[in-house]
Write an enzyme that holds these catalytic residues in place. Structure first.
Site, short mmCIF file in Angstrom:
data_model
loop_
_atom_site.label_atom_id
_atom_site.label_comp_id
_atom_site.label_asym_id
_atom_site.label_seq_id
_atom_site.Cartn_x
_atom_site.Cartn_y
_atom_site.Cartn_z
N ARG A 88 4.67 9.20 68.85
CA ARG A 88 5.43 7.96 69.05
C ARG A 88 4.72 6.78 68.38
NH1 ARG A 88 5.38 10.59 74.09
NH2 ARG A 88 7.43 11.13 74.93
N ASP A 148 9.39 10.13 82.34
CA ASP A 148 8.31 11.12 82.42
C ASP A 148 8.25 11.75 83.81
OD1 ASP A 148 7.77 10.38 79.83
OD2 ASP A 148 6.27 8.89 80.41
N ARG A 151 10.85 14.38 84.04
CA ARG A 151 10.40 15.61 83.35
C ARG A 151 9.35 16.34 84.18
NH1 ARG A 151 10.38 12.73 77.47
NH2 ARG A 151 12.56 13.16 76.97
N HIS A 175 3.03 6.18 77.98
CA HIS A 175 4.16 7.03 77.56
C HIS A 175 3.79 7.62 76.20
CE1 HIS A 175 8.18 8.55 77.27
NE2 HIS A 175 8.46 7.85 76.19
O1 LIG Z 1 9.78 11.54 72.59
C1 LIG Z 1 10.22 10.56 72.00
O2 LIG Z 1 9.82 10.23 70.88
C2 LIG Z 1 11.36 9.76 72.59
C3 LIG Z 1 11.13 9.34 74.01
O3 LIG Z 1 9.98 8.58 74.13
C4 LIG Z 1 11.09 10.51 74.93
O4 LIG Z 1 10.09 10.70 75.63
O5 LIG Z 1 12.09 11.25 74.99
#
Ligand SMILES: O=C(O)C[C@H](O)C(=O)O
Length: 308
Positions: A88, A148, A151, A175
């Site tokens: 990123r 996050d 996930r 992140h």
């Molecule tokens: O992973 C990425 O580049 C896009 C976003 O930050 C994500 O986590 O989905």
């Protein structure tokens, strides 16, 4: 409640769709620089309204920010997504200029707006919005922790072979593929620590897969993800619109919290009508404290590349 979403690509359109589907906003304005694109996405989404049962009015504009005037919340998804194999952080060169310009346009037409930052590298882009918008710090919120954490819960449920509704957990810090800090010590299945159910190997798997969650999807899709980012944004916008005072990990400007200053990093916060109502201080283990500090050092280095 009027919400603007800047960037009508997959993430922006997904944000608009989830916000509309939840039916808590009167108006969503989509903005894009590509001629006719936001208008087209808005029209397509509006043609789902009778099918999906929502009354939110979605409109689109090609760069006319006067149409965004009086927005309560604005979501910045503009910029380019990463490609497989990229981090990123590599997006900073292109995205910083775009995010700065978008921020200036938003604030010019909606001086009271609350901004949710999605563009990557997200913690650095949130920091840039703080430095350039003139908005008070409770009005700038980086989306990252909400995504996050979703996930993390997905990976926990998978490892526990449990329904996701049984699982709770949070991800803080950066992140980024290396700076995310899934708080395994605090994750539970119906109040019971997950560490009671998962082997060391399973715990390691959950943490590692959570951290590279975005990269895994980017590899599979050829570009970065959009459904979960859009859903995460919609949860944050709803918390503001409905003054829910929900605890959501987000990237916020820290002034001493978690031992950090002058940096945006993911921490749990209460999100309500004012944006950030307060930052929640949770007790971290010594190892978690160390990882949080390491993530801060890495983000600070990326922030150093910003030009204001
Ligand atoms: O992973 C990425 O580049 C896009 C976003 O930050 C994500 O986590 O989905």
């Amino acid at each position: 409640m009027k919400v603007t979403v800047v960037g009508a690509g997959a993430v922006g359109a997904s944000c608009a769709e989830y916000i509309a589907m939840k039916n808590f906003c009167s108006e969503v304005v989509l903005v894009d620089i590509k001629e006719g694109f936001a208008e087209g996405k808005a029209m397509d989404l509006m043609q789902t309204a009778s099918l999906n049962g929502f009354d939110t009015k979605i409109t689109g504009t090609t760069g006319d920010y006067s149409k965004t005037a009086g927005s309560h919340v604005a979501v910045i998804t503009s910029g380019i997504p990463r490609k497989p194999g990229m981090t990123r952080e590599e997006l900073i060169g292109i995205n910083a200029g775009i995010v700065k310009e978008v921020t200036e346009n938003l604030v010019k037409h909606s001086p009271e707006v609350i901004i949710i930052v999605v563009s990557n590298p997200m913690d650095t882009m949130a920091y840039l919005v703080h430095k350039t918008s003139g908005l008070p710090k409770h009005k700038i919120i980086g989306m990252g922790g909400a995504l996050d954490s979703a996930r993390f819960k997905y990976r926990l449920a998978e490892a526990l072979e449990a329904p996701i509704s049984d699982v709770d957990g949070m991800v803080i810090a950066a992140h980024s593929d290396t700076g995310m800090l899934p708080l395994l010590s605090k994750a539970t299945r119906n109040g019971v620590p997950v560490t009671e159910f998962l082997s060391d190997e399973q715990q390691k798997y959950v943490i590692e897969e959570t951290k590279v969650g975005g990269a895994t999807l980017t590899k599979l899709l050829g570009t970065s993800a959009w459904y979960a980012p859009g859903a995460a944004v919609s949860v944050m916008v709803q918390a503001i619109a409905c003054d829910q005072k929900k605890m959501i990990p987000c990237s916020l400007m820290l002034e001493g919290e978690y031992g950090q200053n002058d940096i945006c990093l993911g921490v749990p916060a209460i999100i309500g009508a004012n944006g950030v109502e307060s930052i929640v201080n949770v007790t971290l283990t010594a190892e978690e404290q160390l990882k949080f500090a390491e993530a801060a050092n890495a983000v600070r280095e990326v922030n150093g590349d910003l030009k204001f």
